[in-house]
Design a protein around this motif. Structure first.
Motif, mmCIF file in Angstrom:
data_model
loop_
_atom_site.group_PDB
_atom_site.id
_atom_site.type_symbol
_atom_site.label_atom_id
_atom_site.label_comp_id
_atom_site.label_asym_id
_atom_site.label_seq_id
_atom_site.Cartn_x
_atom_site.Cartn_y
_atom_site.Cartn_z
ATOM 1 N N GLU A 102 0.848 -1.184 0.000
ATOM 2 C CA GLU A 102 0.000 0.000 0.000
ATOM 3 C C GLU A 102 0.883 1.233 0.000
ATOM 4 O O GLU A 102 1.701 1.399 0.892
ATOM 5 C CB GLU A 102 -0.925 -0.002 1.213
ATOM 6 N N ALA A 103 0.739 2.055 -1.047
ATOM 7 C CA ALA A 103 1.543 3.270 -1.148
ATOM 8 C C ALA A 103 0.854 4.233 -2.097
ATOM 9 O O ALA A 103 0.000 3.840 -2.890
ATOM 10 C CB ALA A 103 2.940 2.937 -1.660
ATOM 11 N N SER A 104 1.214 5.489 -2.014
ATOM 12 C CA SER A 104 0.636 6.458 -2.933
ATOM 13 C C SER A 104 1.256 6.324 -4.321
ATOM 14 O O SER A 104 0.639 6.682 -5.318
ATOM 15 C CB SER A 104 0.830 7.883 -2.409
ATOM 16 N N GLU A 105 2.468 5.771 -4.385
ATOM 17 C CA GLU A 105 3.129 5.557 -5.675
ATOM 18 C C GLU A 105 4.129 4.418 -5.505
ATOM 19 O O GLU A 105 4.831 4.340 -4.504
ATOM 20 C CB GLU A 105 3.865 6.817 -6.103
#
Length: 156
Positions: free
Chosen positions: A102-105
């Motif tokens: 899970e990460a923004s990018e």
């Protein structure tokens, strides 16, 4: 003003010395579980499970990034005695690896190619710009417009 010689340290002096940096006395033989509490210039303060604090440094081959992660996440590290004090020789994994990522990018880079595979489906990204999608069927759920910008499009 004259100088006086101190011959003994009273209780006040003993309390003050306990607040100073932890002792860097060598550990007994074997591995010792601890948590890193502080770091400064490649040196770490670790707290053993017994509560005792020791100074430690990284053993050869142990990444400073691993130590930083263990310090940040309060992960358990393994210490061993070394010639100049305690050495951080690794870390214990006490929780299962998280999945999914899970990460923004997220960026995955490969010098020649990147291959994602799940069962019979594959996505191949080549360094020359070629993209291959392979599988049994392909379904696209598109809420808006689909655009193909290409010199030519071939459909069987």
């Amino acid at each position: 003003m004259g100088r006086s010689k101190v011959t003994s340290i009273g209780a006040v002096g003993a309390k003050a010395s306990r607040r100073q940096a932890p002792r860097s006395s060598p550990l007994t033989a074997g591995l010792h579980a601890a948590q890193l509490e502080m770091s400064a210039k490649g040196s770490y303060r670790a707290r053993l499970l017994s509560g005792e604090r020791v100074c430690a440094s990284l053993a050869p081959g142990v990444s400073p990034a691993l130590a930083a992660e263990c310090l940040r996440d309060r992960r358990t590290v393994l210490l061993a005695p070394g010639p100049d004090g305690a050495l951080v020789v690794g870390a214990l994994q006490t929780e299962p690896t998280r999945s999914p990522v899970e990460a923004s990018e997220v960026e995955i880079a490969g010098e020649r190619s990147v291959v994602l595979r799940a069962g019979k489906a594959t996505l191949v990204l080549e360094a020359d710009g070629t993209v291959r999608i392979g599988g049994q069927t392909m379904t696209a759920h598109i809420a808006r417009v689909v655009r193909f910008a290409a010199a030519s499009v071939e459909l069987p």
